[in-house]
Design an enzyme around this catalytic site. Structure first.
Site, PDB file in Angstrom:
ATOM      1  N   SER A 298       0.822  -1.214   0.000  1.00  0.00           N
ATOM      2  CA  SER A 298       0.000   0.000   0.000  1.00  0.00           C
ATOM      3  C   SER A 298       0.856   1.263   0.000  1.00  0.00           C
ATOM      4  CB  SER A 298      -0.956  -0.044   1.201  1.00  0.00           C
ATOM      5  OG  SER A 298      -1.928   0.956   1.126  1.00  0.00           O
ATOM      6  N   ASP A 309      10.049   5.280 -10.138  1.00  0.00           N
ATOM      7  CA  ASP A 309       9.564   5.806 -11.419  1.00  0.00           C
ATOM      8  C   ASP A 309      10.156   7.167 -11.773  1.00  0.00           C
ATOM      9  OD1 ASP A 309       8.071   3.531 -11.396  1.00  0.00           O
ATOM     10  OD2 ASP A 309       6.154   4.503 -11.828  1.00  0.00           O
ATOM     11  N   LYS A 323      -0.563  -4.148  -3.455  1.00  0.00           N
ATOM     12  CA  LYS A 323      -1.871  -3.581  -3.083  1.00  0.00           C
ATOM     13  C   LYS A 323      -1.986  -2.196  -3.700  1.00  0.00           C
ATOM     14  CE  LYS A 323      -4.836  -2.197   0.783  1.00  0.00           C
ATOM     15  NZ  LYS A 323      -5.015  -0.788   0.345  1.00  0.00           N
TER      16      LYS A 323
END
Length: 525
Positions: A298, A309, A323
């Protein structure tokens, strides 16, 4: 327990609890049928009215409602859940970051409340309570010789700030019983377990969850490390199951430069909400490493995904949980709540990292850890299954993957040989080590009296007493595992747990991190 053989994979379970759907066939009297003209949404209320008014036996309709809500949510996704009032209160306190109480860590040892350690500067320490003490009475409430529920015990020890409570205490080491009166006070529940320097330029900070207080704790730890000369920042998110997304976003903002995308969410109406880094950040330069494992989930994945990223740092470890669903908490008047999935979140490159699930009782989702264990994924990066169709590229051209967790840039295998891979979980998370160490200290506490930390370490390195005792402890408790092949690992975690209970939490990490494979991967040339 002593007379049965318990195998480790059964003891150490990392599966999610999924709702079980209970079906039944109901026959109603013909003279009181449901009208076909009724709105289907009214059926549940009418059914409860029938049961309450006409059923042959007395029924607690509240429990039926709880079961019904649980089963309805189980048909949606694995993370839409119902929290009854008692659980909701505990969750709220944990995520708030503090509660009002007497300030002790304790075990229910045999039939009594045994103090592991009073919290530093807390009410119990100030009143003179020590590690190993047994709390016999809280005011006039007997706490030993009977099975007490956690809820009833907490309700007695906790209360309003400033309220008084009288404790009757037995000190085994002195064979005496005495009473103390203390005032309850605010007790912090820390979400940053440790912040320390690994070497003159590398700082380390461990976050166990993302609560309301986590950002402030993070800033305090980061500032301490920067003042100590930190140029490389290692953030440990292993076994961090998540928490508040906003907290993870604020921490990511400290590491990313202005206008970098951190995360975005998309709901059923395709409405997109973006979280963007601001021009305020205290560690926007310098190397960053994020440590993750199969239990990082999460909000942990949001932070790791934002760093990966944006080409801001290196992700080290094993594939994270996967998740990518966003829950909103909706409270009921009775103190219960529903956490309902309202959106999916996406990392800056646009990947969803939610692993696959089937609506309803999805056994495969619940048993994903064992699937990874059996496939060898926890030992070899090549065993991680990624879909070529879910490839994404970072601005610098690095390939990243969606569809089931964050895949690390640098893979680090689970400690221990593949056939004995559950040993690290036994040592770190099962609770067996903590319980064992407490029992050993209960017997041999005088052996540690007055020892400095350095002398303690020397004694633990030179002695095999507790290592041998732990092997006997496991055997007596029906756990069939031979520790001999992993003796250094076992002694390291035993020594660390003794240090935690005798000294402080940070000493635990100072010991385990010295031989931690992920830390070695970070520090290697």
């Amino acid at each position: 327990m002593k007379n049965s053989k318990i195998y480790l994979p059964i003891i150490i379970s990392f599966t999610l609890a999924l709702g079980v759907v209970v079906g039944s066939i109901l026959n109603f009297p013909l003279h009181r049928p449901f009208s076909s003209k009724n709105n289907p949404k009214n059926k549940l209320n009418r059914l409860l009215e029938f049961i309450d008014g006409e059923y042959v036996d007395k029924v607690n309709t509240d429990s039926i409602v709880d079961l019904t809500v649980t089963n309805i949510l189980a048909q949606l996704d694995p993370h839409s859940v119902y929290l009854p009032p008692s659980l909701q209160t505990d969750e709220a306190e944990s995520m708030k970051g503090d509660f009002v109480g007497i300030g002790i860590n304790f075990y229910m040892y045999k039939d009594s409340v045994a103090v592991i350690k009073p919290l530093e500067n807390g009410p119990s320490e100030k009143a003179g309570i020590k590690a190993g003490d047994r709390i016999l009475y809280a005011d006039n409430m007997k706490l030993f010789g009977k099975k007490l529920s956690t809820e009833s015990l907490f309700s007695k020890l906790r209360g309003e700030a400033g309220s008084e409570i009288e404790l009757t205490v037995f000190r085994r080491s002195e064979n005496k019983k005495f009473k103390v009166r203390l005032e309850r006070d605010i007790v912090p529940i820390k979400s940053v377990d440790a912040s320390l320097m690994l070497n003159p330029t590398t700082g380390y900070l461990k976050i166990n969850r993302f609560a309301e207080s986590t950002y402030a704790e993070f800033q305090e730890g980061m500032t301490k490390l920067r003042n100590a000369g930190m140029k490389t920042f290692v953030i440990d998110l292993r076994d961090n199951g998540g928490g508040y997304v906003d907290t993870a976003v604020r921490i990511a903002d400290e590491l990313l430069v202005n206008k970098k995308l951190i995360v975005f969410t998309k709901n059923k109406r395709n409405e997109i909400q973006k979280s963007i880094a601001t021009d305020v950040g205290d560690f926007e330069e310098g190397k960053v490493f994020i440590l993750i494992n199969e239990n990082s989930a999460s909000a942990s994945e949001i932070l790791a995904g934002a760093i990966q990223d944006n080409d801001r740092g290196i992700i080290v470890g094993r594939r994270s949980f996967g998740k990518g669903l966003v829950q909103q908490e909706m409270n009921f008047d009775d103190g219960s709540a529903v956490r309902l999935t309202i959106a999916r979140y996406y990392t800056p490159t646009g990947r969803s990292i939610q692993k696959a699930y089937v609506k309803g009782n999805d056994e495969a989702y619940a048993n994903d850890f064992y699937k990874r264990f059996r496939s060898g994924e926890l030992y070899k990066k090549d065993s991680i299954k990624v879909a070529d169709s879910l490839q994404f590229k970072t601005p610098k051209g690095k390939m990243v993957y969606g569809g089931g967790g964050i895949v690390p840039d640098v893979f680090v295998s689970l400690e221990g040989k593949q056939g004995e891979g559950s040993l690290p979980y036994l040592m770190e998370q099962s609770g067996f080590v903590g319980q064992f160490v407490f029992e050993q200290l209960d017997k041999y506490r005088s052996n540690f009296k007055g020892l400095s930390f350095e002398k303690f370490l020397t004694n633990m390195i030179q002695s095999d007493l507790y290592y041998k005792n732990f092997q006997t402890y496991l055997t007596v408790n029906g756990i069939e595992i031979n520790l001999a092949k992993n003796k250094p690992l076992v002694k390291r975690y035993l020594t660390a747990e003794f240090a935690r209970q005798l000294f402080e939490e940070q000493k635990y990490y100072e010991i385990v991190l010295k031989e931690d494979p992920m830390i070695k991967a970070v520090l290697s040339p």
